[in-house]
Design a protein around this motif. Structure first.
Motif, PDB file in Angstrom:
ATOM      1  N   PRO A  32      97.975 -37.944 -23.931  1.00  0.00           N
ATOM      2  CA  PRO A  32      97.938 -37.136 -22.712  1.00  0.00           C
ATOM      3  C   PRO A  32      98.594 -35.768 -22.892  1.00  0.00           C
ATOM      4  O   PRO A  32      98.394 -34.869 -22.082  1.00  0.00           O
ATOM      5  CB  PRO A  32      98.707 -37.985 -21.706  1.00  0.00           C
ATOM      6  CG  PRO A  32      99.615 -38.819 -22.545  1.00  0.00           C
ATOM      7  CD  PRO A  32      98.886 -39.068 -23.827  1.00  0.00           C
ATOM      8  N   MET A  33      99.377 -35.634 -23.971  1.00  0.00           N
ATOM      9  CA  MET A  33     100.082 -34.390 -24.263  1.00  0.00           C
ATOM     10  C   MET A  33     100.478 -34.394 -25.737  1.00  0.00           C
ATOM     11  O   MET A  33     100.477 -35.442 -26.370  1.00  0.00           O
ATOM     12  CB  MET A  33     101.328 -34.286 -23.385  1.00  0.00           C
ATOM     13  CG  MET A  33     102.343 -35.393 -23.653  1.00  0.00           C
ATOM     14  SD  MET A  33     103.577 -35.577 -22.398  1.00  0.00           S
ATOM     15  CE  MET A  33     102.755 -36.671 -21.259  1.00  0.00           C
ATOM     16  N   PRO A  34     100.804 -33.239 -26.303  1.00  0.00           N
ATOM     17  CA  PRO A  34     101.265 -33.235 -27.692  1.00  0.00           C
ATOM     18  C   PRO A  34     102.628 -33.923 -27.786  1.00  0.00           C
ATOM     19  O   PRO A  34     103.411 -33.890 -26.840  1.00  0.00           O
ATOM     20  CB  PRO A  34     101.371 -31.754 -28.053  1.00  0.00           C
ATOM     21  CG  PRO A  34     101.239 -30.995 -26.789  1.00  0.00           C
ATOM     22  CD  PRO A  34     100.732 -31.915 -25.730  1.00  0.00           C
ATOM     23  N   GLY A  35     102.879 -34.569 -28.913  1.00  0.00           N
ATOM     24  CA  GLY A  35     104.164 -35.241 -29.075  1.00  0.00           C
ATOM     25  C   GLY A  35     104.285 -35.958 -30.395  1.00  0.00           C
ATOM     26  O   GLY A  35     103.500 -35.738 -31.327  1.00  0.00           O
ATOM     27  N   LEU A  36     105.260 -36.852 -30.466  1.00  0.00           N
ATOM     28  CA  LEU A  36     105.584 -37.594 -31.671  1.00  0.00           C
ATOM     29  C   LEU A  36     105.519 -39.088 -31.359  1.00  0.00           C
ATOM     30  O   LEU A  36     106.074 -39.538 -30.352  1.00  0.00           O
ATOM     31  CB  LEU A  36     106.999 -37.210 -32.138  1.00  0.00           C
ATOM     32  CG  LEU A  36     107.510 -37.838 -33.415  1.00  0.00           C
ATOM     33  CD1 LEU A  36     106.761 -37.265 -34.620  1.00  0.00           C
ATOM     34  CD2 LEU A  36     109.000 -37.557 -33.568  1.00  0.00           C
ATOM     35  N   ILE A  37     104.852 -39.859 -32.212  1.00  0.00           N
ATOM     36  CA  ILE A  37     104.753 -41.310 -32.014  1.00  0.00           C
ATOM     37  C   ILE A  37     106.071 -41.950 -32.469  1.00  0.00           C
ATOM     38  O   ILE A  37     106.423 -41.903 -33.644  1.00  0.00           O
ATOM     39  CB  ILE A  37     103.574 -41.912 -32.818  1.00  0.00           C
ATOM     40  CG1 ILE A  37     102.254 -41.241 -32.444  1.00  0.00           C
ATOM     41  CG2 ILE A  37     103.512 -43.427 -32.627  1.00  0.00           C
ATOM     42  CD1 ILE A  37     101.817 -41.430 -31.021  1.00  0.00           C
ATOM     43  N   MET A  95     108.448 -33.431 -25.033  1.00  0.00           N
ATOM     44  CA  MET A  95     109.427 -32.651 -24.274  1.00  0.00           C
ATOM     45  C   MET A  95     110.744 -33.413 -24.105  1.00  0.00           C
ATOM     46  O   MET A  95     111.301 -33.486 -23.012  1.00  0.00           O
ATOM     47  CB  MET A  95     108.843 -32.235 -22.923  1.00  0.00           C
ATOM     48  CG  MET A  95     107.625 -31.349 -23.065  1.00  0.00           C
ATOM     49  SD  MET A  95     106.942 -30.791 -21.509  1.00  0.00           S
ATOM     50  CE  MET A  95     106.280 -32.312 -20.846  1.00  0.00           C
ATOM     51  N   LYS A  96     111.212 -34.047 -25.173  1.00  0.00           N
ATOM     52  CA  LYS A  96     112.475 -34.800 -25.217  1.00  0.00           C
ATOM     53  C   LYS A  96     112.502 -36.000 -24.271  1.00  0.00           C
ATOM     54  O   LYS A  96     113.547 -36.469 -23.871  1.00  0.00           O
ATOM     55  CB  LYS A  96     113.659 -33.879 -24.941  1.00  0.00           C
ATOM     56  CG  LYS A  96     113.801 -32.783 -25.967  1.00  0.00           C
ATOM     57  CD  LYS A  96     115.004 -31.942 -25.706  1.00  0.00           C
ATOM     58  CE  LYS A  96     115.064 -30.831 -26.738  1.00  0.00           C
ATOM     59  NZ  LYS A  96     116.199 -29.958 -26.559  1.00  0.00           N
ATOM     60  N   MET A  97     111.305 -36.492 -23.909  1.00  0.00           N
ATOM     61  CA  MET A  97     111.213 -37.685 -23.067  1.00  0.00           C
ATOM     62  C   MET A  97     110.358 -38.726 -23.757  1.00  0.00           C
ATOM     63  O   MET A  97     109.384 -38.386 -24.423  1.00  0.00           O
ATOM     64  CB  MET A  97     110.582 -37.342 -21.707  1.00  0.00           C
ATOM     65  CG  MET A  97     111.452 -36.472 -20.827  1.00  0.00           C
ATOM     66  SD  MET A  97     110.656 -36.099 -19.253  1.00  0.00           S
ATOM     67  CE  MET A  97     110.364 -37.712 -18.602  1.00  0.00           C
ATOM     68  N   GLU A  98     110.726 -39.981 -23.608  1.00  0.00           N
ATOM     69  CA  GLU A  98     109.923 -41.077 -24.148  1.00  0.00           C
ATOM     70  C   GLU A  98     108.931 -41.527 -23.089  1.00  0.00           C
ATOM     71  O   GLU A  98     109.309 -41.840 -21.971  1.00  0.00           O
ATOM     72  CB  GLU A  98     110.821 -42.241 -24.563  1.00  0.00           C
ATOM     73  CG  GLU A  98     111.698 -41.919 -25.747  1.00  0.00           C
ATOM     74  CD  GLU A  98     112.508 -43.114 -26.231  1.00  0.00           C
ATOM     75  OE1 GLU A  98     112.282 -44.240 -25.738  1.00  0.00           O
ATOM     76  OE2 GLU A  98     113.359 -42.903 -27.100  1.00  0.00           O
TER      77      GLU A  98
END
Length: 161
Positions: free
Chosen positions: A98-103, A126-129
């Motif tokens: 749903p957004m860029p991030g890290l798995i 954005m620093k949220m899990e």
């Protein structure tokens, strides 16, 4: 459209309740997910145990007895009459980011059977899990990412059979 609700209790008892009779209920909040209800000069302690907004079902504990209640409003009834109900045809075959991030974590692998709302993976953004959950019951066909991978928005994460 009518101002009545169709209510099914424990998948057996079917009732039609008017909007006005719902508005006339004497309900007093008694805590988180708990109310005190006065009906026909009797007092009831009602606790909300579980809710599924998509299927409009609620699990209630009334005076210690558990009830599963499904509610359909006028729009739901009209959609059902027209044969356009989407509840039974919900068929999501892919989960995309749903957004860029890290798995951070992956809870499933190919061949696993999952239920609706089971956690599939954790995506940090954005620093949220963010817990990515299953939109339906099904079997995992493939997992397209690995733990620690960076993903872009709309990148394929998981496929269902």
């Amino acid at each position: 459209m009518t101002t009545n609700y169709n209510v099914t209790i424990n998948q057996q008892i079917k009732q039609q309740i008017s909007h006005q009779s719902v508005a006339d209920l004497d309900v007093i909040p008694a805590g988180k997910n708990t109310v005190h209800l006065l009906y026909n000069n009797q007092s009831y302690h009602v606790e909300l145990i579980d809710k599924n907004y998509n299927q409009k079902t609620y699990t209630l504990k009334v005076q210690g007895t558990i009830y599963t209640v499904q509610i359909s409003n006028a729009l739901d009834q009209l959609i059902e009459q027209m044969g356009l109900s989407t509840a039974s045809s919900k068929k999501v075959n892919q989960i995309k980011a749903p957004m860029p991030g890290l798995i951070l974590d992956i809870s499933v692998k190919a061949g696993d059977t999952v239920k609706e709302n089971d956690t599939l993976l954790i995506l940090e953004a954005m620093k949220m899990e963010n817990s990515i959950t299953s939109p339906r019951d099904g079997v995992i066909k493939s997992v397209a990412v690995k733990k620690g991978a960076a993903v872009d928005k709309n990148q394929l994460l998981i496929e269902f059979e």
